[in-house]
Scaffold this motif. Sequence first.
Motif, PDB file in Angstrom:
ATOM      1  N   UNK A 395      24.472  94.432  14.105  1.00 39.97           N
ATOM      2  CA  UNK A 395      24.211  94.338  12.685  1.00 39.97           C
ATOM      3  C   UNK A 395      22.876  93.705  12.122  1.00 39.97           C
ATOM      4  N   UNK A 396      22.241  93.725  11.100  1.00 36.16           N
ATOM      5  CA  UNK A 396      21.307  93.021  10.388  1.00 36.16           C
ATOM      6  C   UNK A 396      21.712  91.965   9.537  1.00 36.16           C
ATOM      7  N   UNK A 446      16.483  91.451  13.145  1.00 42.38           N
ATOM      8  CA  UNK A 446      17.607  90.966  13.495  1.00 42.38           C
ATOM      9  C   UNK A 446      17.414  89.440  13.237  1.00 42.38           C
ATOM     10  N   UNK A 447      16.200  88.977  13.207  1.00 46.39           N
ATOM     11  CA  UNK A 447      16.134  87.712  13.061  1.00 46.39           C
ATOM     12  C   UNK A 447      15.831  87.251  11.619  1.00 46.39           C
ATOM     13  N   UNK A 448      16.023  88.201  10.569  1.00 51.19           N
ATOM     14  CA  UNK A 448      16.106  87.713   8.957  1.00 51.19           C
ATOM     15  C   UNK A 448      14.685  87.173   8.674  1.00 51.19           C
ATOM     16  N   UNK A 449      14.599  85.957   8.184  1.00 55.82           N
ATOM     17  CA  UNK A 449      13.672  85.493   7.723  1.00 55.82           C
ATOM     18  C   UNK A 449      12.440  84.999   8.673  1.00 55.82           C
ATOM     19  N   UNK A 450      13.035  84.797   9.848  1.00 58.80           N
ATOM     20  CA  UNK A 450      12.177  84.206  10.913  1.00 58.80           C
ATOM     21  C   UNK A 450      11.680  85.519  11.810  1.00 58.80           C
ATOM     22  N   UNK A 451      11.588  86.678  11.430  1.00 56.23           N
ATOM     23  CA  UNK A 451      11.203  87.776  12.110  1.00 56.23           C
ATOM     24  C   UNK A 451       9.749  87.727  12.302  1.00 56.23           C
ATOM     25  N   UNK A 452       8.946  86.786  11.968  1.00 58.59           N
ATOM     26  CA  UNK A 452       7.663  86.820  12.513  1.00 58.59           C
ATOM     27  C   UNK A 452       7.471  85.433  13.646  1.00 58.59           C
ATOM     28  N   UNK A 453       8.775  85.100  14.140  1.00 54.30           N
ATOM     29  CA  UNK A 453       8.551  83.795  14.853  1.00 54.30           C
ATOM     30  C   UNK A 453       8.199  84.270  16.151  1.00 54.30           C
ATOM     31  N   UNK A 454       7.241  83.493  16.927  1.00 61.53           N
ATOM     32  CA  UNK A 454       6.889  83.592  18.210  1.00 61.53           C
ATOM     33  C   UNK A 454       7.510  82.411  19.204  1.00 61.53           C
ATOM     34  N   UNK A 455       8.450  81.691  18.722  1.00 61.11           N
ATOM     35  CA  UNK A 455       8.907  80.601  19.448  1.00 61.11           C
ATOM     36  C   UNK A 455       9.724  81.115  20.666  1.00 61.11           C
ATOM     37  N   UNK A 456       9.623  80.288  21.652  1.00 58.92           N
ATOM     38  CA  UNK A 456      10.286  80.969  23.099  1.00 58.92           C
ATOM     39  C   UNK A 456      11.670  81.329  22.886  1.00 58.92           C
ATOM     40  N   UNK A 504      13.072  79.736  13.907  1.00 62.68           N
ATOM     41  CA  UNK A 504      13.119  80.532  15.136  1.00 62.68           C
ATOM     42  C   UNK A 504      13.052  79.801  16.478  1.00 62.68           C
ATOM     43  N   UNK A 505      12.609  78.481  16.268  1.00 54.60           N
ATOM     44  CA  UNK A 505      12.402  77.572  17.482  1.00 54.60           C
ATOM     45  C   UNK A 505      13.478  76.739  17.725  1.00 54.60           C
ATOM     46  N   UNK A 506      14.429  77.450  18.331  1.00 53.54           N
ATOM     47  CA  UNK A 506      15.923  76.518  18.525  1.00 53.54           C
ATOM     48  C   UNK A 506      15.704  75.833  19.894  1.00 53.54           C
ATOM     49  N   UNK A 507      16.035  74.655  20.078  1.00 51.26           N
ATOM     50  CA  UNK A 507      16.221  73.939  21.294  1.00 51.26           C
ATOM     51  C   UNK A 507      17.709  74.316  21.846  1.00 51.26           C
TER      52      UNK A 507
END
Length: 697
Positions: A395-396, A446-456, A504-507
């Motif tokens: 789901x999106x 699927x990442x919503x507003x963080x779709x452009x994130x390059x975080x690990x 998107x940068x979750x520890x």
Amino acid sequence: MTAAQNVWAWAALTAALSLAGCGSEPPAPEPTPAPTPTATPAPTPPPKLEAVRVHHLVLDEVIAPPTLPLWSPLDRDLPEVPTPISSGFLRDEGAAESLVLWMDELEAGAGPAGSAVALVEWRLRWGDEGEAGRSRHWGVCALPCTVEDRFVANREHHPIDPLVQPEALFAGRPGAGDLKLVEAGGALTVTLGGAELLAAGEAGAPVHAEATEAVPLLQVDGVSLETSELASARSLSALGSTLWSVEVSQAIAAPAATTQVLPDLPAMPAKSRRRAVEGITELWPWPDATRFEGGVSIKPDPMAHGLKFIRIEQKVLWTPTLQQADGRVAEFPSFTLKRPGKIATVDPFPLGADVLASYGVLDNKLRIAFAADPDALGRARQITEKLDLWRRDTPLPEGGFAPVVYMTEQPTTILPGSAGGSEWSWSVSDGWSEWRSVRRLFVRLTLGANGDSRAPAALDWVEHVAAKLEERNSEAILAPGFAASGDDVLAVWLEWLRDEARGGAVDPEEFLAFVGQQLPEFVREIRGRLARRSFVVEPGIELPEALADAAEPPADATPAEAPAAEPTPEPTPIPWPKITVTGEQGFEPQIEWVPLPAEARGARVGVIVNAPENAPLGWIVAASDGSWQRRLAESRSSREALVHGEPGFGPTTQPLAVDVPADAEGLLVLHWGGGTYAATVEAAPYVEPEEPASRGK
């Protein structure tokens, strides 16, 4: 005899012969001897042609990706290069048709006899791990030769339009130049300027260069122009060359002495003109609106052009219409505004605009933009069907992502700017049945507003979902580990990844601490799954020094002959082991190899882990033969088989029973921590624990 007598004698002889011939058979003619047959000489075989010498040169280049979260439009899947390299493989790789035909002829036995040729394989990676894309390019030339390099962005390409020529953002390659290739003594030498990338077949030092440049970048809306200081860097190295000798039966001309392996990058500076999308509202500031108070009549009708004048907010809104999209352009007339005692003219969007048609996707949360065309509309519908299919299983979010998807020949997944004023937008390929870019779009959605994130953590999630769509083994660690722990854990993890504040940068340690507040024992199990997965997916483990001397000899090594007179020494008995392990917090486990004595083979061994009661320690113990080093490198399934046992945590309360196969030579001990730890691991013959004495009734 006188002359007269001679005459009379000759006459008499003639008459006599005439009389003798009358009434008698003529004499039989003498037989003509048969001609002696002459042996036909065997045709002289043509001289054997000399073989073609083909040097397969492999170049590897790492390019710093742009700071913008884009993916290279040249990115593609790279299958393993076969041996030998075939024309069919090169065709699938997208190599130039001239190279494919040349390889076809060589496979058929036609080639430049006695000549040396270079087959150049040039690999590109944007980012050390190719996180912004990978590609591979091919070329061929007769030695000595020049490999021309024109894939370089410079001022001729400014300003850069990321929708029309996105390659320019990935061609920041300072120090690039033509390569010189020569053969000497059967080996290849490659130079770039004064640097030798390859010297007589031996790899030299990589060539590294860096630069910083102010690059004007046109946003996708076609209006906004931003100049950014972009740092560029590249590192080029020659991984080596392999020489083939190819026998030929037909001599043909050699290929040219120059080749261009990397793509060309023509100068296509962007031109500023608004790029609008049907159904996406654009804004034009109207500061003079304060001059008009009360009711105002406007002619011609703004609605016929998709316009709406909002006097109080001092702006004019334009929502491109279907008619404008079909015509691909929009031009606006001057509008006359009248009120009692006042008349004025307003010219909104004075330069007009290019207009793209659009097709609603995902319940109209997205609009796919394209130049109006029946084929393009069909491709948009094809993409819509695929996205609808995928979101049944994954789901999106309800929204939060950029609203426009541009169809283009060179998709970068993400683009700076958008019609309608969004900070970024999406792009997919306009090629029919091309799914790589569409999968990448869906995964990012699927990442919503963080779709452009390059975080690990975001990249780990992207790999997890992409592997599901492509039905392949995932290289991700975190997401599969959380998924194995339950849908509720994975749902919370995804919620954190979508949190716009985190970007998107979750520890993962922070996440585990959150989960551990409610389910502390459950966290230990999750750590075990993550550690095992880290070992299987990314072993990254250095072999213990004690095993360095036990490495297998090279295939061409000649075994030394043992002196016949020297008796073979008895092997030193291996004692029952006891080792100390230490570590710090992390999911990537360390590995220890513990040799066992001969009597342990085929028997049950007891393993004891001694550590403080609350030590943040996890471990897995498995028996293995001496081939475990090779199996680590073979495949994921081999590595997984080495650690099939369940993970343990902290000290053992009683010996762990390990059944050692007869061919096993030792134990593998994997250990990891949720903090700093130290423990001892020892093995001994297994002893069944005593049953507690039963109480009498």
